[in-house]
Write a protein that holds these residues in place. Structure first.
Motif, short mmCIF file in Angstrom:
data_model
loop_
_atom_site.label_atom_id
_atom_site.label_comp_id
_atom_site.label_asym_id
_atom_site.label_seq_id
_atom_site.Cartn_x
_atom_site.Cartn_y
_atom_site.Cartn_z
N GLN A 57 63.68 -44.10 30.37
CA GLN A 57 62.31 -44.88 30.97
C GLN A 57 62.47 -46.47 30.97
O GLN A 57 61.90 -47.24 31.76
N CYS A 58 62.95 -46.86 29.87
CA CYS A 58 62.80 -48.32 29.63
C CYS A 58 63.98 -48.94 28.94
O CYS A 58 64.55 -48.88 28.09
N PRO A 59 64.73 -49.59 30.18
CA PRO A 59 66.01 -50.10 29.83
C PRO A 59 65.98 -51.06 28.83
O PRO A 59 67.09 -51.16 27.88
N TYR A 60 65.00 -52.03 28.79
CA TYR A 60 65.13 -52.98 28.01
C TYR A 60 64.70 -52.53 26.18
O TYR A 60 65.15 -53.19 25.45
N TYR A 61 64.16 -51.35 26.31
CA TYR A 61 64.07 -50.89 24.84
C TYR A 61 65.32 -50.49 24.24
O TYR A 61 65.75 -50.53 23.01
N VAL A 62 66.16 -49.77 25.10
CA VAL A 62 67.63 -49.43 24.66
C VAL A 62 68.34 -50.55 24.58
O VAL A 62 69.23 -50.72 23.47
N GLN A 63 68.30 -51.71 25.22
CA GLN A 63 69.11 -52.95 25.17
C GLN A 63 68.65 -53.58 23.72
O GLN A 63 69.44 -53.97 22.70
N LYS A 64 67.34 -53.58 23.40
CA LYS A 64 67.01 -54.16 22.23
C LYS A 64 67.63 -53.58 21.07
O LYS A 64 68.01 -53.84 19.93
N ALA A 65 67.54 -52.13 21.04
CA ALA A 65 68.08 -51.41 20.13
C ALA A 65 69.56 -51.35 19.92
O ALA A 65 70.19 -51.70 18.66
N LEU A 66 70.16 -51.55 20.86
CA LEU A 66 71.81 -51.81 20.81
C LEU A 66 71.99 -53.11 20.21
O LEU A 66 73.12 -53.14 19.59
N MET A 67 71.52 -54.01 20.81
CA MET A 67 71.70 -55.39 20.17
C MET A 67 71.58 -55.56 18.78
O MET A 67 72.53 -56.13 18.12
N ARG A 68 70.74 -54.82 18.25
CA ARG A 68 70.45 -54.97 16.69
C ARG A 68 71.49 -54.15 16.04
O ARG A 68 72.19 -54.20 15.13
N LEU A 91 63.40 -56.44 42.26
CA LEU A 91 64.17 -56.50 41.32
C LEU A 91 63.30 -56.37 40.00
O LEU A 91 62.46 -57.30 39.75
N THR A 92 63.20 -55.02 39.35
CA THR A 92 62.60 -54.74 38.18
C THR A 92 62.99 -53.92 37.31
O THR A 92 64.21 -53.40 37.60
N SER A 93 62.65 -53.82 35.94
CA SER A 93 63.27 -52.77 35.23
C SER A 93 62.44 -51.68 35.12
O SER A 93 62.42 -50.86 34.28
N SER A 94 61.26 -51.44 36.04
CA SER A 94 60.44 -50.07 36.08
C SER A 94 61.56 -49.19 36.69
O SER A 94 61.96 -49.26 37.76
N THR A 95 61.45 -47.68 36.05
CA THR A 95 62.38 -47.06 36.44
C THR A 95 61.61 -45.90 37.21
O THR A 95 60.46 -45.73 37.29
N GLU A 96 62.39 -45.24 38.34
CA GLU A 96 62.05 -44.32 38.94
C GLU A 96 62.19 -42.84 38.19
O GLU A 96 63.34 -42.55 37.80
N ILE A 97 61.34 -42.31 37.90
CA ILE A 97 61.53 -41.15 36.89
C ILE A 97 60.68 -39.69 37.58
O ILE A 97 60.46 -38.72 36.94
N GLY A 98 60.34 -40.01 38.79
CA GLY A 98 59.93 -38.86 39.59
C GLY A 98 58.45 -39.04 40.06
O GLY A 98 58.00 -38.75 41.03
N GLN A 99 58.03 -40.30 39.36
CA GLN A 99 56.45 -40.73 39.82
C GLN A 99 56.32 -41.37 40.99
O GLN A 99 55.22 -41.60 41.55
#
Ligand code: FAD
Ligand code: FES
Ligand code: FES
Lengths: 164, 743, 295
Positions: B202-213, B470-478
């Motif tokens: 759902q949240c690409p930038y959450y994943v990115q933040k975790a991986l960076m750390r 261009l956004t980081s908002s994901t299509e998850i069915g909604q």
């Protein structure tokens, strides 16, 4: 592991009108044969225990959950998967109805839903709402609350006629 | 022809109905191998040793433990207390300890069974009561992850002076998201090229933040790409960071070979997050005429072993705990506690369903005690425009709750049905009842959340005369894709066919924040509207666009611009609406830019032979600002109500020693086609000036109201008050037999 | 993936005889596999021991329904969909049809078989209570020949049966009855479709000349096997008029014949009480029946 004697077999069947031969273990799940050997990844795995129906396909005219079918039991069968619904680059009326009614949200249950609905309409071209609900009861959807899926099937039944 | 307000068909649906849509399990890279996870055996203990057993060619298998992590062993989110792999201790059942990868999945499974963890069990804390008692301390100094206090007026004095004081205690259980697509990720990671992951999220930038750390990498070398995602509901908000990290660690150690981890259903249920269980205590003071004079609310949620998003869930739950009512004396104490259970995370509604369940269930109990019909008690206490909610926020929306209630009563045939059931319930073994709930849901992040996020979106005109959103908002069915294209098209004054909404990829889209909190359409959509206006302005200023113009003119202008001056791009960044203030320290102020409001009615049938309650019909009336796409919006409401019916009646997580014992779809019961009744959806539209084309949030709203409405209907049917969800037949039977024992 | 397909050998015989010959040659080494709706679930969960399986599904001779004047004989491969479609079963054995209708979803009904349901020997299975009430008999077949047994008594303990390792269940026989018969079947699961039973009740009563001549009651989900409840049957069968049906005694006796447990699906308390309530409904059906002789 036990005697490890599982010999591979040459499995012949027809999928979406095309004859295929696959070398696989007889106990391999039909689901895995479709997805991994034939790259027909439209058929989905939601549970692997027969409960969700995301893996449903039509085998010799009957709806089955492909996660519960051992490959050897698909020998010589006629299979239809979601990839085989549209013909000649045109969506089937059932697929059109899903678009029109918003029957697919996240879409992961959709292939199984479509196959169950397709199979229903083959058996019963003009089902009541109750009959649609009964036929789809083995297909779980977490997004839609089912209303728009049931509506899509009803619409396809109305509009599709024999074109299904 | 404007598109906003019309039922534009879902853009990506053709791929979904033909099987062409590519979900993570369908995604493959050349040379890809598979990863699996070895997990902790119990709820809490010390890891003495990891032994690799016999009969496995270990030299062929990639083995990763906490020691292999190049950066910090945390899943970075808020408090950074959750390790990516347990090192010395484990704090919940099924916590990841060792990772294995190989191309042969059968061998991998044998290997997984041959990893032996020598552990020393420690006494676990498994319930809210144990956590509060703090005989064992597993988090901070007192097991309390976070607490909030909302205070207004003098509650104790008001309770002393009230004509009537009614108390109650309400509980809600954990809930599994049960998206039909389990979690999964594919990663490629090397020290030279950095990390790239593709997956269900759902949240690409959450994943990115975790991986960076985790890898100590800069953002430009940490790339996250969303694939088609088969449902999220909050369940793919924080956990994907964990799986992405695991897949990436394996790839890193395996020399950059692509690694795929896809959970099967059981692993997904055992290891990933759930809705927070809760316990709420109410003490309510009333005047004789039914006016609420005091609300004393103690709200506790169980966050599990690590804090993940618990504090944010808690803040939303706490703020919503007093509902859409006016009351001068309010005290809400909210606490999130830690237990040795898998961490709880985001789930549609985010704490509000729990506290609103307690309130709306309690108000029916209060109404009975006060001798008022439940609808009348509410009518007398509804908040009105200009009045203040418990956190001190003045209601500015054009909401008219009495009208919503009236509409709901009318469309459901409330009075007529109630009378009929009263008659029919005299005979046979079927009892019917009606129940309602009135509630609100704040749009977007709580408090200053949106300001901190400072979301950005960009619109890009292409040489072909198309516009990319261009956004980081994901299509998850909604329906993100479709709604964004409607908004962009209308703001640009063009047809939808020239709008593209590419799938989020952190290498290509700006950070428009996570796809959560009912914020996508209203907040991110508003940014798209703003950016679109500025893109159009650029073309106008350059004299490339005639007035009025057609879609064709617009395309020509875009193409000309790109040819003449290069990139055509407009961005917009979040600005809080004027006059919005939130004081995080005092926990007071404008908690949300806007609220959506609703009144729901449930008709329930209870079989006295089996004690099974079933919802027979359901009516929803809601005010959600402008409805951008009525078909997609109705789909959100229907789907949310169905999920809430599951939570209310069926979905029971059976915990055994902090582990989900019913970790199969056969045993965790969600509703089928045969369990979901007709759901009627009515929208009232009072446009919100700071949401896209007037939209407010609506995705989570339908999760809040059904559970209390349904349990109120059970109360109406049986005359017995049930104060916990899920109200399974076993729970209803126990409640009835307690009642029998009393008489 | 929790299993290794290479650990399983699934052999497809040309005939029942061939299957039985293989089973005789290596007693206990081959397990029958019919529709796979139980076995394949175990496979995916990593809980199916490796080894050899014999593929019964293609053996059409085991998927027949024969009707004679005094019985209906069903091949072991008869699926739930086959059961629902059969007019004689609909007419005379409605509880079996109802059980089939309520088993799993459509895809399961197309593949799940009666032989598999019995062979799987789950105490929560849905067709056994109906079969018990209809006095079903089983044909067990091996290379040595075949034997017919009453189904009642076939399940000897939790997932234990009288089936020998070299035998398969070949057919089931249901005796037909021409007289008046009342049927009362109710499955209680956690939802309206695709649900594993918490409790399953089947009751049937035969009337002759306005009097009860026999009552049969069977329950699923309340003991280590599906159970017949002879004590309760006697109490009800003793009634000579609707008023004489002693519901209280029947309930008390039913309770003595159950041994329900608490598990992840339900509680012992609940199962016991619901089974009694279902009995109560059966008694009500009997009581309200117009076929009683007027005194
Ligand atoms: C999603 C789902 C829902 C289900 N719902 C229900 C339900 O509501 N009610 C219910 O009762 N069951 C239910 N089941 C269980 C299952 O469908 C039934 O037990 C079915 O009848 C099994 O038949 P099968 O042919 O598929 O068995 P298989 O899986 O092929 O075999 C089951 C067992 O029986 C043995 N066996 C099979 N055939 C024979 C034979 N001829 N002779 C000797 N042994 C044999 C096998 O060795 C194995 O041990 C459900 C299963 C699934 C996956
Ligand atoms: S994957 Fe086959 S039924 Fe769920
Ligand atoms: S559309 Fe998402 S599960 Fe059905």
């Amino acid at each position: 592991m036990s005697d490890g004697s599982g010999q591979q077999i040459d499995l012949h069947f027809v999928v979406n009108g095309q004859a295929v031969t696959v070398r696989c273990h007889p106990m391999a799940r039909l689901l895995d044969v479709l997805r991994e050997e034939l790259h027909l990844t439209g058929t989905k795995e939601g549970c692997g225990e027969g409960e969700c129906g995301a893996c449903a396909v039509v085998m010799d005219g009957e709806l089955v959950n492909s996660c519960l079918v051992p490959a050897a039991q698909a020998a010589g069968v006629q299979l239809r998967t979601v990839e085989g619904l549209a013909a000649g680059g045109r969506l089937a009326p059932l697929q059109e109805a899903f678009l029109h009614c918003n029957g697919a949200q996240c879409g992961i249950c959709t292939p199984g839903m479509l196959m169950a609905a397709f199979c229903l309409l083959q058996h019963n071209p003009h089902p009541s709402e109750e009959a649609v609900r009964v036929a789809l009861a083995g297909n779980l959807c977490r997004c839609t609350g089912y209303a728009k899926i049931v509506a899509a099937v009803a619409r396809a039944a109305q509009e599709g006629g024999d074109a299904l | 022809m404007p598109l906003v307000g019309t039922p534009v068909p879902r853009l990506e649906a053709p791929d979904k109905v033909t099987g062409a849509a590519c979900y993570v399990d369908d995604f493959a890279l050349p040379g890809m191998i598979y990863g699996v996870t070895v997990r902790s055996p119990g709820p809490r203990g010390r890891i003495r040793r990891i032994r690799l057993g016999d009969g496995i060619p270990w030299e062929e298998i990639t083995v990763v433990t906490a020691r292999d992590i190049p950066g910090d062993n945390v899943v970075a989110l808020i408090n950074d207390d959750q390790p990516c792999l347990a090192a010395e201790v484990y704090n919940h059942a099924e916590e990841a300890v060792v990772l294995l990868a190989h191309r042969d999945r059968a061998l991998l499974e044998r290997a997984r069974r041959q990893v032996h963890l020598d552990v020393e069990p420690l006494p676990p804390v498994l319930t809210i009561d144990d956590a509060l008692a703090a005989r064992e301390v597993i988090w901070g100094t007192d097991n309390i992850i976070k607490s909030y206090l909302v205070e207004q007026g003098d509650v104790e004095a008001a309770l002393r002076e009230a004509d009537l004081v009614v108390q109650g205690e309400y509980e809600t259980g954990a809930q599994e998201h049960l998206y039909i697509e389990p979690n999964g990720m594919v990663a490629v990671a090397t020290p030279e090229d950095g990390v790239t992951v593709w997956g269900s999220l759902q949240c690409p930038y959450y994943v990115q933040k975790a991986l960076m750390r985790l890898f100590r990498l800069p953002p430009e070398r940490t790339r996250v790409v969303q694939l088609e995602t088969g449902g999220g509901f909050g369940g793919k908000e924080d956990y994907p960071s964990m799986i992405a990290a695991h897949a990436a660690l394996l790839s890193w150690k395996a020399g950059g070979v692509p690694v795929k981890i896809v959970y099967d259903r059981t692993e997904d249920m055992l290891a990933t997050t759930k809705r927070h269980p809760s316990r709420t205590r109410h003490r309510t003071g009333l005047r004789r005429d039914g006016t609420l004079v005091a609300l004393d609310i103690d709200f506790v949620i169980d966050g599990g072993a690590y804090s993940t998003l618990s504090q944010v869930v808690l803040s939303r739950g706490t703020i919503h705990a007093a509902g859409p009512y006016r009351c001068d004396n309010v005290r809400i104490r909210g606490r999130a506690v830690a237990t040795n259970t898998p961490p709880r995370g985001a789930f549609r509604g985010f704490g509000a369903p729990q506290s609103l369940f307690a309130l709306e269930r309690h108000l029916d109990v209060v109404a009975r005690a006060a001798g008022l019909p439940p609808e009348e008690l509410r009518r007398r206490n509804f908040i009105r425009r200009g009045e203040r909610l418990a956190v001190g926020q003045q209601v500015r929306d054009g909401v008219d709750l009495p009208a919503l209630l009236e509409r709901a009563l009318q469309v459901s045939g409330w009075t007529e049905r109630k009378n009929r059931f009263r008659q029919e319930n005299q005979r046979g073994t079927i009892r019917r009842g009606l129940g309602l709930s009135c509630f609100l849901h704040g749009t977007g992040f709580t408090g200053s959340g949106e300001s901190h996020l400072a979301s950005t979106v960009a619109l890009e005109g292409t040489a072909e005369g198309r516009v990319r959103v261009l956004t980081s908002s994901t299509e998850i069915g909604q329906g993100t894709n479709t709604i964004f294209s409607q908004i962009a098209a209308d703001a640009l004054g063009v047809g939808g066919e020239i709008i593209e909404v590419p799938r989020p990829d952190t290498a290509a889209v700006p950070d428009s924040g996570p796809t959560v909190a009912s914020r996508t359409c209203t907040i991110v959509g508003k940014l798209i509207e703003t950016a679109a206006l500025s893109l159009r302005q650029q073309l106008l200023e350059e004299g490339l666009l005639p007035l009025p113009y057609t879609t064709g003119d617009f395309q020509a202008a875009c193409a000309a611009y790109v040819r003449q001056r290069g990139a055509l791009r407009a961005t917009a960044r979040y600005q809080p609406p004027p006059g919005i203030h939130w004081d995080e320290v005092r926990f007071r102020g404008d908690a949300y830019g806007a609220y959506s409001w609703a009144v729901y009615v449930a008709q329930v049938r209870v079989d006295l032979c089996t004690y099974q309650a079933q919802v027979e019909e359901f009516w929803t009336v809601q005010e959600v600002g402008r409805v951008v796409n009525p078909t997609l919006a109705a789909g959100q409401i229907e789907g949310g109500v169905a999920q809430a019916i599951g939570w209310a009646l069926y979905e029971h997580v059976a915990w055994q020693e902090g582990r989900m014992a019913n970790c199969r779809m056969t045993d965790y019961i969600i509703p089928t086609t045969m369990d979901i009744p007709p759901i009627h959806v009515w929208f009232e539209e009072a446009p919100y000036p700071y949401g896209a084309f007037g939209a407010k949030g609506l995705g989570e709203l339908p999760m809040d109201g059904p559970a209390p409405a349904i349990l109120n209907a059970i109360h109406d049917a049986l005359g017995v008050s049930i104060c916990r969800v899920p109200a399974t037949p076993e729970v209803i039977y126990d409640a009835l037999s307690r009642e029998e024992a009393l008489v | 993936m929790r299993f290794d397909v290479a650990a399983y050998k699934l052999r497809t015989p040309q005939s029942v005889q061939e299957a039985l010959a293989w089973m005789a040659a290596e007693p206990g080494a081959l397990r029958p596999l019919a529709g796979g709706t139980d076995l394949m679930v175990l496979l995916a969960a990593g809980k199916l021991p490796g080894g050899q399986f014999v593929n019964l599904w293609p053996l059409r001779e085991l998927r027949t329904i024969e009707v004679t004047s005094d019985s209906v004989t069903l091949g072991a491969l008869t699926t739930y969909s086959d059961v629902q479609a059969h007019p004689v079963l609909q007419q005379e054995f409605p509880m079996l049809v109802e059980a089939a209708r309520q088993t799993g979803g459509w895809a399961i009904q197309n593949r799940g078989t009666l032989g598999g349901n019995i062979g799987n020997a789950s105490p929560a299975a849905d067709s056994p209570p109906a079969l018990l009430c209809y006095d079903a008999e089983l044909e067990l077949r091996s290379a040595q020949g075949s034997r017919w047994l009453p189904y009642h008594g076939f399940h000897t303990g939790y997932r234990q049966t009288l089936l020998r390792p070299d035998e398969i269940i070949a057919r089931l026989r249901l005796p037909r009855r021409r007289g008046q018969r009342l049927h009362c079947y109710r499955k209680v699961g956690p939802r309206q479709a695709q649900a594993i039973s918490k409790v399953c009740f089947a009751g049937c009563a035969d009337l002759e000349d306005g009097r009860l001549v026999s009552v049969r009651i069977a329950l699923g989900g309340v003991a280590p096997t599906v159970v017949r409840c002879p004590e309760t049957e006697h109490i009800l069968a003793a009634a000579t008029s609707p008023a004489a049906l002693d519901e209280a005694a029947a309930r008390a006796s039913l309770s003595r014949q159950m041994a329900p447990i608490d598990d992840i699906r339900s509680t012992a308390r609940y199962r016991r009480r619901v089974a009694e309530n279902l009995l109560g409904q059966f008694v009500a059906v009997l009581r309200l029946h117009p076929g009683w002789a007027t005194p």
